[in-house]
Design a protein around this motif. Sequence first.
Motif, short mmCIF file in Angstrom:
data_model
loop_
_atom_site.label_atom_id
_atom_site.label_comp_id
_atom_site.label_asym_id
_atom_site.label_seq_id
_atom_site.Cartn_x
_atom_site.Cartn_y
_atom_site.Cartn_z
N ILE A 316 0.83 -1.20 0.00
CA ILE A 316 0.00 0.00 0.00
C ILE A 316 0.86 1.25 0.00
CG2 ILE A 316 -1.69 1.30 1.35
CD1 ILE A 316 -2.85 -1.32 2.29
N LYS A 317 1.96 1.24 0.80
CA LYS A 317 2.84 2.40 0.82
C LYS A 317 3.50 2.64 -0.53
CE LYS A 317 4.09 3.17 5.62
NZ LYS A 317 5.20 3.42 6.54
N GLU A 324 0.61 9.28 -5.76
CA GLU A 324 0.86 10.71 -5.61
C GLU A 324 1.44 11.30 -6.89
OE1 GLU A 324 3.35 11.00 -2.23
OE2 GLU A 324 1.70 10.82 -0.77
N GLN A 325 2.35 10.55 -7.52
CA GLN A 325 2.91 11.01 -8.79
C GLN A 325 1.83 11.05 -9.87
OE1 GLN A 325 6.21 8.46 -9.71
NE2 GLN A 325 7.41 9.09 -7.90
N ARG A 329 -0.06 14.33 -12.19
CA ARG A 329 -0.27 14.35 -13.65
C ARG A 329 -1.76 14.46 -13.98
NH1 ARG A 329 3.64 10.14 -13.32
NH2 ARG A 329 1.99 8.59 -13.62
N LEU A 330 -2.55 13.73 -13.21
CA LEU A 330 -4.00 13.75 -13.48
C LEU A 330 -4.62 15.10 -13.17
CD1 LEU A 330 -5.07 10.25 -12.09
CD2 LEU A 330 -5.00 10.98 -14.48
N SER A 331 -4.08 15.80 -12.15
CA SER A 331 -4.64 17.11 -11.82
C SER A 331 -4.46 18.09 -12.97
CB SER A 331 -3.98 17.64 -10.55
OG SER A 331 -2.59 17.78 -10.74
N ARG A 332 -3.29 18.02 -13.64
CA ARG A 332 -3.08 18.88 -14.81
C ARG A 332 -4.02 18.51 -15.95
NH1 ARG A 332 2.33 17.94 -13.15
NH2 ARG A 332 2.59 16.36 -14.79
N ARG A 333 -4.19 17.18 -16.12
CA ARG A 333 -5.11 16.74 -17.17
C ARG A 333 -6.54 17.14 -16.84
NH1 ARG A 333 -3.15 10.52 -18.50
NH2 ARG A 333 -1.02 11.04 -19.18
N ALA A 334 -6.87 17.11 -15.55
CA ALA A 334 -8.23 17.45 -15.15
C ALA A 334 -8.55 18.91 -15.44
CB ALA A 334 -8.42 17.16 -13.66
N GLU A 335 -7.54 19.78 -15.25
CA GLU A 335 -7.76 21.20 -15.55
C GLU A 335 -8.05 21.39 -17.03
OE1 GLU A 335 -4.36 23.29 -14.19
OE2 GLU A 335 -4.74 22.90 -12.05
N LEU A 336 -7.24 20.71 -17.87
CA LEU A 336 -7.47 20.81 -19.31
C LEU A 336 -8.83 20.22 -19.69
CD1 LEU A 336 -3.92 19.78 -20.64
CD2 LEU A 336 -4.90 22.07 -20.54
#
Length: 506
Positions: A316-317, A324-325, A329-336
């Motif tokens: 799990i760790k 987290e990595q 990346r997904l947060s940037r894609r989510a903004e787009l």
Amino acid sequence: MSIQWRNRITVIVFLAAFFVLGSIANVTWNEPLSFTGTMVFSSLFIMWSVSVRSRVIHVRERRYFTLLGGFMLLWMVERAVKYSFFLQNEWLERHLWYGYYIPILLMPLISLMLAMSIGKTDAEKLNPKLKWLYLPDILLIAGFLTNDRHQLAFRFAPSFENWGDDYSYGILYYIALAWIIALVLATLIRIVRFSSANASKKRGMIPLAVIIVSLIGVGIYNFTDFRHTRILNVTELFCFCVAAFWEACLQTGLIPANTGYDLLFKHSHLAAKITDNAGKVVYEAAARQQEGACYIEHRNLISGGEVVWLEDVTFIKQQKAQLEQANSRLSRRAELQEKENALKEEHTRLAEQRRIYDRLNASLAAQTQHINRLVSEAEENEQIRQSNMLWVCVIGAYIKRKTNLMLLAEKQESIALSELYLAYKESLAYLSKAGVACKIGAMPEAVVPAGLLLYAYDELETLLERKMPSIQAVNIQISEKAGGIMFDIKVDNTPLSFAIDKGVRV
């Protein structure tokens, strides 16, 4: 001592209690068929049935075990009633004796059905052809219950004199005996084949040994000379053999049961243990901690102690770091993606607006052309300017109200009839300014399909435009009849009647 062995000891004690208590009951009252002895055995059979229902896993097998217990109890009750309440009524006493053969014939058949269920899940159906086995049982039971008429099972002296002792067996009795033997053999063959196919041949021999011991017991019973010295009667012996056979199947694991959980816990992959209230370890799994691994200890109180287990969170760790990595990346894609979705929503909104506008334009094109024509005529001829402008207002009111109704129709399938009433009122208000005598009756309270409501408004406008500019009077009456809304419109001498239930003209 493991739970499994404790369960087995419990069953052995129960079987011993069955034999000892039943024997004491029969001997103490010095009457093999005493009511008290019957009650003792009946209680033991009920206890065994309840115990089996709590241990057997599959629903279908539990049902068959319940039927077996029920037929055992039925036999005991029939015998108790026969010898305790109807000794003076030979006809009832004899028919209760015939009734013994209901459980005698059905228990072997239910045992076979139970044997065929072993190894199958509740979702798997038994062979439908097995249902035909109930037919011989039903016919044989009917034959025994009607023996007084044909005496094919038991033959008696004339007028049933001394029928309890002076009787002989008929062909039907031997057919029933052969049928019972066939069912028992089929049950044994099924058990032996199943145990051989599942690498448990030795376990399959244990129920077979129970049957052999039971047959020896039957032989001892039949060859005992002193009837009243028998510590067990045929009813108890038969039922005891059935219960012992199936209990052997349960104890040997041929039938899945809710036992052996201590071994399951011990050999599980969990690093866990169960302690008592004093903290002493009662059960502990064989799994051990691994070097370099990361664990979290969990504790939970249970009845009589506590369960403690270690959860390996190493994986799990590792996954958390990777997540987290990936999240960054997904947060940037989510903004787009959010911006792209906003553009799509705006495009969809504009396309929907264009669609509604085009629909309104197409629906009201004829009225727009009519207004243009009236305006052009008013510009060319000063004398009709005022009259034409009044008629332009009448058509304009229609366009306004028709647009409002169409927008409502885009949002909802049904519209209150009061909206049509307001549209009629506004059109009639402008007609009144043009000098037309107008009248409209009360509007019923109802909700109608949007398309039919638009149809009702279009019908009035079509008639008005056809009669312009010579309209003198307009009368609108609306009523609710036969589940629909009836419109009676009269423009001068021209009547118009229609109903908007299902949009069919009357």
